[in-house]
Design an enzyme around this catalytic site. Structure first.
Site, PDB file in Angstrom:
ATOM      1  N   GLY A  10      63.224  26.292  16.512  1.00 49.08           N
ATOM      2  CA  GLY A  10      62.738  25.504  17.649  1.00 49.08           C
ATOM      3  C   GLY A  10      61.324  25.904  18.006  1.00 49.08           C
ATOM      4  CB  ALA A  11      58.114  24.946  17.223  1.00 49.78           C
ATOM      5  N   GLY A  12      59.340  24.590  20.712  1.00 49.11           N
ATOM      6  CA  GLY A  12      58.910  24.042  22.004  1.00 49.11           C
ATOM      7  C   GLY A  12      58.186  25.144  22.743  1.00 49.11           C
ATOM      8  N   GLY A  14      59.247  27.815  24.330  1.00 45.45           N
ATOM      9  CA  GLY A  14      59.667  29.184  24.062  1.00 45.45           C
ATOM     10  C   GLY A  14      59.466  29.614  22.622  1.00 45.45           C
ATOM     11  CB  ALA A  80      68.493  23.926  11.986  1.00 43.73           C
ATOM     12  CB  CYS A 161      65.766  20.459  34.381  1.00 43.52           C
ATOM     13  SG  CYS A 161      64.017  20.666  34.145  1.00 43.52           S
ATOM     14  N   GLY A 322      59.339  28.145  32.810  1.00 45.17           N
ATOM     15  CA  GLY A 322      58.372  28.793  31.944  1.00 45.17           C
ATOM     16  C   GLY A 322      58.226  30.292  32.125  1.00 45.17           C
ATOM     17  CB  CYS A 355      58.493  26.318  39.869  1.00 43.62           C
ATOM     18  SG  CYS A 355      59.575  26.717  38.522  1.00 43.62           S
ATOM     19  CE  LYS A 390      53.104  20.747  36.246  1.00 40.90           C
ATOM     20  NZ  LYS A 390      54.510  20.890  36.513  1.00 40.90           N
TER      21      LYS A 390
HETATM   22  C1  LIG Z   1      59.960  16.851  32.218  1.00 39.08           C
HETATM   23  C2  LIG Z   1      60.048  18.349  32.328  1.00 39.08           C
HETATM   24  C3  LIG Z   1      59.072  19.018  33.053  1.00 39.08           C
HETATM   25  C4  LIG Z   1      59.117  20.414  33.167  1.00 39.08           C
HETATM   26  N1  LIG Z   1      58.157  21.027  33.907  1.00 39.08           N
HETATM   27  C5  LIG Z   1      58.152  22.369  33.987  1.00 39.08           C
HETATM   28  C6  LIG Z   1      57.113  23.047  34.716  1.00 39.08           C
HETATM   29  O1  LIG Z   1      56.208  22.413  35.276  1.00 39.08           O
HETATM   30  N2  LIG Z   1      57.130  24.400  34.768  1.00 39.08           N
HETATM   31  C7  LIG Z   1      58.116  25.114  34.157  1.00 39.08           C
HETATM   32  O2  LIG Z   1      58.101  26.321  34.228  1.00 39.08           O
HETATM   33  N3  LIG Z   1      59.125  24.501  33.490  1.00 39.08           N
HETATM   34  C8  LIG Z   1      59.165  23.160  33.386  1.00 39.08           C
HETATM   35  N4  LIG Z   1      60.183  22.548  32.692  1.00 39.08           N
HETATM   36  C9  LIG Z   1      61.326  23.363  32.202  1.00 39.08           C
HETATM   37  C10 LIG Z   1      61.078  24.134  30.878  1.00 39.08           C
HETATM   38  O3  LIG Z   1      59.984  25.018  31.026  1.00 39.08           O
HETATM   39  C11 LIG Z   1      60.837  23.192  29.718  1.00 39.08           C
HETATM   40  O4  LIG Z   1      61.966  22.380  29.534  1.00 39.08           O
HETATM   41  C12 LIG Z   1      60.547  23.928  28.407  1.00 39.08           C
HETATM   42  O5  LIG Z   1      60.030  22.988  27.494  1.00 39.08           O
HETATM   43  C13 LIG Z   1      61.764  24.597  27.819  1.00 39.08           C
HETATM   44  O6  LIG Z   1      61.376  25.356  26.705  1.00 39.08           O
HETATM   45  P1  LIG Z   1      62.360  25.666  25.475  1.00 39.08           P
HETATM   46  O7  LIG Z   1      61.536  26.344  24.453  1.00 39.08           O
HETATM   47  O8  LIG Z   1      63.592  26.319  25.956  1.00 39.08           O
HETATM   48  O9  LIG Z   1      62.824  24.229  24.940  1.00 39.08           O
HETATM   49  P2  LIG Z   1      61.927  23.031  24.391  1.00 39.08           P
HETATM   50  O10 LIG Z   1      60.525  23.140  24.881  1.00 39.08           O
HETATM   51  O11 LIG Z   1      62.699  21.794  24.702  1.00 39.08           O
HETATM   52  O12 LIG Z   1      61.902  23.276  22.833  1.00 39.08           O
HETATM   53  C14 LIG Z   1      63.008  23.122  21.987  1.00 39.08           C
HETATM   54  C15 LIG Z   1      62.512  22.934  20.577  1.00 39.08           C
HETATM   55  O13 LIG Z   1      63.611  23.026  19.673  1.00 39.08           O
HETATM   56  C16 LIG Z   1      63.498  22.001  18.720  1.00 39.08           C
HETATM   57  N5  LIG Z   1      64.835  21.713  18.173  1.00 39.08           N
HETATM   58  C17 LIG Z   1      65.881  21.088  18.765  1.00 39.08           C
HETATM   59  N6  LIG Z   1      66.901  20.990  17.902  1.00 39.08           N
HETATM   60  C18 LIG Z   1      66.500  21.583  16.762  1.00 39.08           C
HETATM   61  C19 LIG Z   1      67.118  21.787  15.491  1.00 39.08           C
HETATM   62  N7  LIG Z   1      68.366  21.358  15.228  1.00 39.08           N
HETATM   63  N8  LIG Z   1      66.409  22.408  14.529  1.00 39.08           N
HETATM   64  C20 LIG Z   1      65.151  22.837  14.763  1.00 39.08           C
HETATM   65  N9  LIG Z   1      64.518  22.659  15.940  1.00 39.08           N
HETATM   66  C21 LIG Z   1      65.190  22.038  16.925  1.00 39.08           C
HETATM   67  C22 LIG Z   1      62.916  20.834  19.508  1.00 39.08           C
HETATM   68  O14 LIG Z   1      62.351  19.877  18.631  1.00 39.08           O
HETATM   69  C23 LIG Z   1      61.875  21.564  20.342  1.00 39.08           C
HETATM   70  O15 LIG Z   1      60.685  21.728  19.637  1.00 39.08           O
HETATM   71  C24 LIG Z   1      60.165  21.153  32.551  1.00 39.08           C
HETATM   72  C25 LIG Z   1      61.147  20.458  31.834  1.00 39.08           C
HETATM   73  C26 LIG Z   1      61.093  19.086  31.705  1.00 39.08           C
HETATM   74  C27 LIG Z   1      62.171  18.383  30.908  1.00 39.08           C
END
Ligand SMILES: Cc1cc2nc3c(=O)[nH]c(=O)nc-3n(C[C@H](O)[C@H](O)[C@H](O)COP(=O)(O)OP(=O)(O)OC[C@H]3O[C@@H](n4cnc5c(N)ncnc54)[C@H](O)[C@@H]3O)c2cc1C
Length: 426
Positions: A10-12, A14, A80, A161, A322, A355, A390
């Protein structure tokens, strides 16, 4: 010296920074591979701005393979299909397998729109959870502005969320005022939270007072303890419940633009793996971010299991934001370093929340330390500076991702941007 094979899944928000920070912590002792779905990072916190046309999706995208390559990190964007913890392998969509010594899971949420009839961007409502959804939501918003009708915005039962739901409601209000059509578009906020400003955290500072007051000032009506029974084209069917969960009232709400944050669950590649995940597919971790059944697996971010703050009439999940995600990343990078030095891991995430909820013309900020009450720091504030902060957050975080920087960002935000140096986040 033999290299350890570390796979980041996962490359979001985190996973991306985890790859950078693990590289920084372990240097050439690790062979790092990132496996994600797609080759791009999207700055998800800016999605509400995409939905009203204040940002182009393209401007919040980072193409990851070249950045990863600069840091000697292999990248695969096909995703995956399944994790096989017994074999220490990740099965990819094309049927091939990647072996690991250590796996760091950061797959975020699977969006459970299918749990409510008629719900989600494939059906009758729009979404801002992914940037491509937000771009579609923007097209629908332009249609609404050309033909004004009511807006329904908020969160569905089981969501975890809430900040983006409030941000979206206020940002829509700000944009409709700019277009001078706010008087033609009633806005209703619906949420399973027992009160406005609960946020899945039982409130932070005076978020109840601040957000209620903001909604009153903006003429946004609200229904709390709201369960969505079903959605059809242009209509939400809602049950408002009492404290004991029994029915209080039924509401049929018409909408021309409807967006609710959905319930989250773990992604399919993880669901049903005994010992690794809970029944919703969220990864079980100990205080060192390590899975108890498979100690070579770590997890961080939205994909991990966290218990709710306390009983509520409807399911209200705890957000993972975050700041805490970044602290989980640091704990994992440092724990891997200790393990590779033959020691037991000792690092723990700080579990604090900071936040910025932007309203387009102002906003509310809060700091919860620890995230779950009772707290040592329970602080909230409001003002135009939150909107400016922000914008700074977006700029600097995108720069960090584009450059592959490993230095934690949120701590700086807490200490410098908010000007609350007196607060110490250990
Ligand atoms: C609209 C919105 C606004 C937000 N605003 C804020 C904010 O202002 N401040 C804050 O602190 N937090 C905020 N958040 C909450 C949180 O920080 C975010 O959701 C953040 O992106 C979560 O990070 P993550 O790495 O856990 O997941 P994600 O960023 O969602 O990353 C998950 C990654 O895993 C990948 N993935 C999924 N399935 C698979 C698979 N089977 N194989 C390989 N890769 C896969 C996805 O493609 C993605 O790249 C917000 C959330 C949302 C939805």
């Amino acid at each position: 010296m033999t290299e350890s094979r570390i796979v980041v899944l996962g490359a979001g928000l985190g996973g991306t920074i985890a790859a950078y920070e693990i590289r920084q912590a372990l240097g050439n002792r690790a062979r790092i591979t990132v496996i994600s779905k797609g080759e791009d990072y999207w700055f998800v916190p800016s999605n509400p701005w995409v939905a009203v046309g204040w940002r182009e999706a393209e401007s919040i995208r980072v193409h990851l393979p070249p950045v990863m390559a600069r840091h000697d990190i292999a990248f695969d964007g096909q995703g995956a299909r399944k994790v096989h913890p017994e074999q220490k392998q990740v099965e990819l969509i094309d049927g091939s397998f990647v072996d690991y010594d250590y796996l760091v899971i950061a797959t975020g949420p699977d969006l459970a729109f299918d749990e409510i009839e008629g719900f989600g961007p494939e059906r009758h409502t729009v979404s801002i959870c992914e940037t491509r959804h937000a771009a579609e939501a923007h097209a629908k918003f332009e249609e609404l502005c050309a033909n004004p009708r009511p807006i329904v915005v908020g969160a569905a039962q089981g969501a975890s969320c809430y900040g983006p739901a409030y941000e979206m409601a206020m940002t829509l209000d700000t944009e409709l005022k700019k277009r001078k059509i706010r008087d033609k578009v009633p806005i209703t906020f619906i949420t399973p939270e027992p009160y406005i400003g609960h946020l899945g955290l039982d409130g932070v500072g005076d978020t109840k007072g601040l957000l209620e007051s903001e909604m009153r000032n903006r003429h946004i009506k609200w229904i709390t303890n709201a369960r969505v029974d079903s959605v059809e084209a242009g209509m939400f069917h809602i049950t408002e419940v009492n404290r004991d969960g029994s029915e209080k009232a039924k509401h049929d709400l018409e909408f021309g633009w409807g967006m609710l944050m959905p319930p989250f669950r773990g992604v399919e590649a993880l669901r049903g793996i005994e010992g690794l995940v809970n029944p919703r597919g969220f990864v079980l971790v100990d205080e060192h971010q390590r899975n108890p059944a498979y100690p070579e697996i770590f997890a961080l971010g939205v994909c991990i299991a966290i218990a709710p703050t306390g009983p509520t009439p409807l399911p209200v999940g705890v957000p993972k934001t975050g700041f805490m995600i970044e602290s989980m990343v640091t704990a994992i990078a440092q724990n891997l370093k200790e393990i590779m030095a033959g020691k037991e891991p000792t690092h723990e995430a700080t579990w604090n929340a900071i936040c910025l909820a932007d309203f387009g013309d102002g906003g509310v900020a809060f700091v919860a330390k620890p995230q779950i009450p009772p707290r040592n720091t329970n602080w909230s504030s409001e003002g135009k500076w939150v909107h400016l902060a922000k914008i700074g957050f977006e700029k600097y975080f995108l720069r960090k991702i584009r450059r592959g920087e490993s230095e934690p960002f949120y701590e700086k935000l807490a200490l410098h941007v908010l000007g609350i140096e007196k607060l110490r986040f250990e």
